[in-house]
Design an enzyme around this catalytic site. Sequence first.
Site, PDB file in Angstrom:
ATOM      1  N   VAL A 111       0.828  -1.206   0.000  1.00 23.07           N
ATOM      2  CA  VAL A 111       0.000   0.000   0.000  1.00 23.07           C
ATOM      3  C   VAL A 111       0.866   1.262   0.000  1.00 23.07           C
ATOM      4  O   VAL A 111       0.350   2.372   0.046  1.00 23.07           O
ATOM      5  CB  VAL A 111      -0.952   0.021   1.223  1.00 23.07           C
ATOM      6  CG1 VAL A 111      -1.943  -1.136   1.153  1.00 23.07           C
ATOM      7  CG2 VAL A 111      -0.185  -0.021   2.543  1.00 23.07           C
ATOM      8  N   ASP A 112       2.198   1.090  -0.070  1.00 18.18           N
ATOM      9  CA  ASP A 112       3.111   2.222   0.163  1.00 18.18           C
ATOM     10  C   ASP A 112       3.315   3.138  -1.040  1.00 18.18           C
ATOM     11  O   ASP A 112       3.978   4.165  -0.922  1.00 18.18           O
ATOM     12  CB  ASP A 112       4.471   1.692   0.635  1.00 18.18           C
ATOM     13  CG  ASP A 112       5.053   0.646  -0.316  1.00 18.18           C
ATOM     14  OD1 ASP A 112       5.019   0.863  -1.541  1.00 18.18           O
ATOM     15  OD2 ASP A 112       5.541  -0.391   0.171  1.00 18.18           O
ATOM     16  N   HIS A 161      -4.562  -3.857  -2.736  1.00 20.26           N
ATOM     17  CA  HIS A 161      -5.020  -3.477  -1.395  1.00 20.26           C
ATOM     18  C   HIS A 161      -5.136  -1.966  -1.233  1.00 20.26           C
ATOM     19  O   HIS A 161      -5.230  -1.462  -0.117  1.00 20.26           O
ATOM     20  CB  HIS A 161      -4.092  -4.075  -0.324  1.00 20.26           C
ATOM     21  CG  HIS A 161      -4.158  -5.574  -0.271  1.00 20.26           C
ATOM     22  ND1 HIS A 161      -3.183  -6.354   0.295  1.00 20.26           N
ATOM     23  CD2 HIS A 161      -5.098  -6.435  -0.739  1.00 20.26           C
ATOM     24  CE1 HIS A 161      -3.522  -7.637   0.180  1.00 20.26           C
ATOM     25  NE2 HIS A 161      -4.671  -7.712  -0.449  1.00 20.26           N
ATOM     26  N   CYS A 172     -20.346   8.575   1.815  1.00 17.68           N
ATOM     27  CA  CYS A 172     -20.580   8.742   0.375  1.00 17.68           C
ATOM     28  C   CYS A 172     -19.463   8.030  -0.396  1.00 17.68           C
ATOM     29  O   CYS A 172     -18.645   7.333   0.183  1.00 17.68           O
ATOM     30  CB  CYS A 172     -20.670  10.227   0.002  1.00 17.68           C
ATOM     31  SG  CYS A 172     -19.096  11.120  -0.018  1.00 17.68           S
ATOM     32  N   CYS A 215     -14.610  13.562   5.497  1.00 19.15           N
ATOM     33  CA  CYS A 215     -14.770  13.598   4.041  1.00 19.15           C
ATOM     34  C   CYS A 215     -14.847  15.043   3.562  1.00 19.15           C
ATOM     35  O   CYS A 215     -15.588  15.846   4.117  1.00 19.15           O
ATOM     36  CB  CYS A 215     -16.047  12.851   3.662  1.00 19.15           C
ATOM     37  SG  CYS A 215     -16.502  13.008   1.927  1.00 19.15           S
ATOM     38  N   SER A 255       5.275 -14.689   0.477  1.00 19.71           N
ATOM     39  CA  SER A 255       5.354 -16.133   0.623  1.00 19.71           C
ATOM     40  C   SER A 255       4.490 -16.801  -0.435  1.00 19.71           C
ATOM     41  O   SER A 255       3.327 -16.450  -0.612  1.00 19.71           O
ATOM     42  CB  SER A 255       4.874 -16.526   2.011  1.00 19.71           C
ATOM     43  OG  SER A 255       4.555 -17.895   2.007  1.00 19.71           O
TER      44      SER A 255
HETATM   45 ZN   LIG Z   1     -18.486  11.803   2.027  1.00 20.35          ZN
END
Ligand SMILES: [Zn+2]
Length: 309
Positions: A111-112, A161, A172, A215, A255
Amino acid sequence: MDSATAFREAFRSSKHIVVIAGAGLSAASGIPTFRDGGGMWRSLSATALATPEAFEANPSLVWQFYHYRRTKCLEAKPNSAHQVVAKMSLPAQLRKVAPEAKSFHLITQNVDRLSVDTLNALVNVEASPSSSTADTPTGDKPTDKKPQKRPVFPNSILEMHGPIFDVRCTACDHCEEDRTDPLCPALGAANASFANYTDAGTKEINIPLADLPRCRACGALARPGVVWFGEKPYYLDEINSIVYKADMCLVIGTSSTVRPASTYAYRVQRHGGKVAVFNLDPSEKDEQADFVFRGGCESVLPSLFPELA
Ligand SMILES: [Zn+2]
């Protein structure tokens, strides 16, 4: 023939190449791995930090942990394994080692964003400033300074991911990348009190909901835009068709016994493709691989592909 030569020969004749990458790809950049020796989830509970239920129960703790990881990812620099893999996304580079290559995909569990950042840096070529237009009287940017882009295989990186810098609304559909650090004052103050990942994932700071990231579209509570345990990874349909077509699969830093790497590699082999495993530690299914290379991928990959180093 030694295994490096045999692998390079097999790679040379492949047309549809796929890399399945895991935490080991970023280990040399200082991003902790998960389950192996020193893995992050050894001292921390995945169910308390990386599930939708955990976020529901304790959004402050989950945000603390992900915000600390974000900050570490922002500080991290790509390593030479990211470089080699990113260059494979450029047809002109990949064809140095696989002249008949028609497609390339990196399916990463990381995810980096280090692979994406590395590729973007390779693709965006700064045009050299032209002396005749460098100083325009109006101060406008001369049009020939527009950055050029190197050709790249389409959709070559799939972050299954998600990227850790995405901030996604819980109410939303809004989701946006935000590399602001800290994301909000409360999480910045929390970060300053953590010495390590264990602190970030266990200290109860109890940040009020109103002080957690919100958000930008609707104001509701936002969450880290990563895929948690129990959630469906991104791009599964695309990945299925990529794996179906692939005739060469490199499994790097994950792995080969853990899904999805194990199933993807097996499927490539089942229709006649080759599988090469690059990992620090041996795992059970390595013997099924056509090629196995032990050691840090940041040194093994550049030595196997000096053309891309
Ligand atoms: Zn929102």
